[in-house]
Design a protein around this motif. Sequence first.
Motif, PDB file in Angstrom:
ATOM      1  N   ALA A 170       0.749  -1.137  -0.115  1.00  0.00           N
ATOM      2  CA  ALA A 170      -0.122  -0.174   0.198  1.00  0.00           C
ATOM      3  C   ALA A 170       0.799   1.356   0.151  1.00  0.00           C
ATOM      4  O   ALA A 170       1.345   1.489   1.113  1.00  0.00           O
ATOM      5  CB  ALA A 170      -1.000  -0.127   1.099  1.00  0.00           C
ATOM      6  N   PHE A 228       0.070   7.158   2.133  1.00  0.00           N
ATOM      7  CA  PHE A 228       0.255   7.491   3.689  1.00  0.00           C
ATOM      8  C   PHE A 228      -0.898   7.126   4.575  1.00  0.00           C
ATOM      9  O   PHE A 228      -0.645   6.746   5.756  1.00  0.00           O
ATOM     10  CB  PHE A 228       0.079   9.149   3.615  1.00  0.00           C
ATOM     11  N   HIS A 229      -1.993   6.531   4.002  1.00  0.00           N
ATOM     12  CA  HIS A 229      -3.255   5.929   4.924  1.00  0.00           C
ATOM     13  C   HIS A 229      -2.687   4.822   5.390  1.00  0.00           C
ATOM     14  O   HIS A 229      -2.755   4.378   6.694  1.00  0.00           O
ATOM     15  CB  HIS A 229      -4.341   5.788   3.944  1.00  0.00           C
ATOM     16  N   ASP A 230      -2.047   4.025   4.787  1.00  0.00           N
ATOM     17  CA  ASP A 230      -1.736   2.520   5.392  1.00  0.00           C
ATOM     18  C   ASP A 230      -0.295   2.479   5.777  1.00  0.00           C
ATOM     19  O   ASP A 230      -0.019   1.812   6.537  1.00  0.00           O
ATOM     20  CB  ASP A 230      -1.819   1.447   4.161  1.00  0.00           C
ATOM     21  N   GLY A 281       0.903   4.847   7.884  1.00  0.00           N
ATOM     22  CA  GLY A 281       0.717   4.919   9.401  1.00  0.00           C
ATOM     23  C   GLY A 281       1.735   5.961  10.106  1.00  0.00           C
ATOM     24  O   GLY A 281       1.988   5.590  10.994  1.00  0.00           O
ATOM     25  N   MET A 282       1.912   7.183   9.358  1.00  0.00           N
ATOM     26  CA  MET A 282       2.549   7.969  10.229  1.00  0.00           C
ATOM     27  C   MET A 282       1.660   8.582  11.115  1.00  0.00           C
ATOM     28  O   MET A 282       0.556   8.560  11.087  1.00  0.00           O
ATOM     29  CB  MET A 282       2.753   9.420   9.328  1.00  0.00           C
TER      30      MET A 282
END
Lengths: 310, 779
Positions: free
Chosen positions: B684, B687-689, B691-692
Amino acid sequence: MANIDVFVPSTLEEAVAFLAHHGDRAIPIAGGTDVMIDTRIGRISPEWLVDLRALSGLSGIEYDANGFRIGALTRIRSIELDQGLRQRSTALVEAARVLGSVQVRTMATIGGNLCHATPSAEMPPALLVHHGIAEIAGPDGIRSIPLGQLFVGPGHTSLEPGEILVRVTCKAANPSSASSAGSCYLRQTVRWAMDLAGVGVAASIEVDEAKVVSGAKLALSAVAPVPLEVDVVSDMLVGKELTPQLTKEVGRVAAEACSPISDVRGTAEYRRQVVAALVPRALYIAWLRATQNWPVGKLAPINGVLSEEE
Amino acid sequence: MSETLLAEFQVIGQRLSKLDAPQKVTGRTVYADDMHIPGLLVGAILRSPHPHARIRSIDTTEAERLPGVAAVIHAGNVTQRRFGYGQDNIPLKTDKVRCIGDEVAAVAAVDDETAKRALELIKVDYEVLPGVFDPFEALSETAPVIHDERVDITGNISMRWDFDHGDVEAAAAEAAVIVEGDYSAPQAAPAPIETHVVIASFDPNGHLTVWSPVHMVFMYRKALADCLGLDWRRITIIQPPVGGSFGGKIDIEAHDFITVMLAQKAGRPVKLAMTREEEFIGARTRQPIHFHMRTGADAEGNLLFRDAEVVSDNGAYNAWGSHAMLVAMNTITSMYRVPNSRIRCAVVYTNKNYGGSVRGFGNPQATFAVEQQMEELADALGMDPMDLRLRNANQTGDITPQGLEITSCGLSECLEIVRRQSRWDERRGKMRQRNRGLGAAAYIHVGGGARIYGSDGCGAMIKIDDSGQVTLITGASEIGQGSETVLAMIVAEEMGVPVSAVAVINSNTDIKPWDVGVHASRTTFVAGNAARMAAKIARDRLLETASAVLGAPADQLRIRDGIVEVIGEPGRSMDYARIVRRRLLHEEGSVVMATAFYDPPTHNQDKEYVGNISASYGFGAHVAEVEVDPETGMVKLLNLWTAHDVGRALNPMTVEGQIEGGTAMGVGLALSEEIVFVDGRVAAPNFHDYGMPTAVDVPRIEVNLVETIDELGPYGAKGIGEGGIIPPPAAIANAIADATGIRPRAYPMRPWKVKHWIDTNERSYVIVSTDRSEKRESN
């Protein structure tokens, strides 16, 4: 993303006619928080976007003695901040507050969240435990279906070409009439905000004067191709007093009833464990609310852990 | 400056916001991607969709015919040389691709759409080869060999980092307690908001200008020239404002060369901006490293040895990540006093995106192992982990087995501060029934440069013009860390002018003096000393002139706000502008300019990895408090207490910013950030997956600054750019262990992993001398 045209209908009829005529080549857009991403990554490639935002009467939250109605264009942020909903359907407010970021919630609509039909979407389980009915406008007028029938599979709904979801109607106790119902939405995520649910659980409980359960509903997200209603909860709880043993048993049954997949947000086995963990908590908090043992308007911790203050 | 003038700091120690803050927060900063020059084309790269394949042929005929396409390049129609450690990489791949994202061809076109369309028209015929994605599998004799062209290596081991000091086996025989376990660090991304952007333009005389947010600009220039056969005297590198790097933009990468080759081919300037997806699959990451470690101590808790078998998962090529062990090794041998140590490390090729340099560079990974073992060891000894740490803490005057000379050390004080603030003694080990726990971790990191080249130096120039304006021209680069601000403060302090009177020029290789570049928390220390030296020379020249004009000896003069006055006689004074004009407008006039070069008194490591690479070392300690949901594995980070030995806080606000920012990144590493690969493919790339952590995931960070006033640092300062990111994975793992009794084996400690460890009752092995016959599990 090249060469997409935008059609801005001024009436629902116009929108329906346009969508019916263009079929798959046209996609309705409201907040755009899913449509724009899907278009960019090539998941969809429409020729037309049909901008629904100018349509009147499709936005807003209304209450009556039996429950509430939410227009499809209502922003998630409006649901999150609505004080009336907070009393009638805490589950829905708890689901709204964890969807995306404030920016996303300010753009995203409840209709978009439902029609995108993501298995992990926040709104469906919260509406399902409030007996949601979907009102759909189409070439042949308006039809209503139980909300659960809207979802067919990941990204797929039962909407026919030209049909638009216009409203969802739900049942909820009126807070002025000595409320005896409560609901709750909990979820598991990696981050505590801005994340998709690994597992989402919504529960609602109604009790009679003796605090005996008179109604119970349970719905799960992210553990099946569609938002999953666990119907057996009603048989298991109605006519009984809610006990930890009983809610645990419901959790076990729910974990068996679902069919999760393994992906970057957890394994199937793990998701079943989480269902078994979150279901009892959601039922318990819904019951606390139904029995007025919960501070009015207070939302639950995201995973339902009621930790002691130091 | 004489001590009387320095007795009271005018500027140093003030809480000043960064000089570029107003333009950043009002959105007026012009980044590389905002730039436009006439005739600019858009570049785009065709990347391999296969993790391992032979390139049979490339057909670019149709792409070349597409209207709007100005250049199509591939290995067959460009001149390029190999680059990277061991020369194992080349910009446009020739015979083989070794990871998804490998650069195969590139186009320059009039716009994005045309460039993308052109990429689609390029036909590449691949022979797909079996790939290997797990470094342990890559070590097997039957594994596919990724660099079959490298005759200098065997199998997939690109390089080794082996270290010996003392006698580990003899120490192990003496040990009262030994803990043994595995600890893994994942592939993580620097994840700056600005992706990589490069603009390359040749002028009609063939002079190349490259705008790139890179921060080792002089090495970048040399690497460009070496790889493309250009004359490096005819290359100018301009660094636009950097929209975040965190190490990710330290070094030259294939796309830099490709952009220049496109501009060459097209005869027009080219801009290449990577997409977010490309950033995850085609830009450098943090090196994933696996440690199997043993630590032993005697019954009193004196550390006896540390023994590590390390597998560093290199990915497809050697970038900076292959050298992450440089720093990881320091931590294994030199964090606390460890009399015997042994490291056996293989850096192993795999068919994945490859590691570069990311803030902390190998240290969060090693600290995750070392500091978990400290708490495991303490528990096995029945000691408090803080007591164990204090007993073995590095002290001023120590020289470690790798030859690191500890000339100032606030480690014990840092430990004591976080111990007190977290109420460690009352609460650690006593909150398990509420699923809460406390965990600590400390670190050692270079704080006075890091000598990895012949020089670790930085040049500085000071110019004062007829307005009295002071200009610092520094070799150092601003990458958001605040170097412009702190260097301006140093110059202002040294010259006795307000910060607003100092301009900093730092972005053009034609103008600025040489510097190694931004890495290893070195800029404040090295560039700060250089700026201070140049400023002192310039000031002394001004004082010389003022002394002559005012008719007073220089030691009777003082400077305040750019005005030189005779002490005790406020009427006898002149400002810098007048002094400069006096020199300029005089017969045989002269300008006021001064230069300096500071190279810290350090040594390269020898072949045994011994050498004092830094002029100073930074230390710090964190305590984390968590609440674990044992049924879902979700971890709520409740509190973080931090204390850092910063030497001296030249600007406490920006020091705190560095620590808070680094710590937040460390929280992300600990709990959520990971580039997940499935069969060599980034599952993925978004940025969504990835995980910042969000603001919700990072609690308030308590920051304590411990000032040890380093002998060699500018005004006593040490580097602090990386300290914050190092302890959180270890501290949070220890807190989870305290809350649950299980031992986290890897980060990020995503919920399903924590749940798995709880369900399987994950423990390390503990060997106690009284019962050596069998290993038993620790608590």
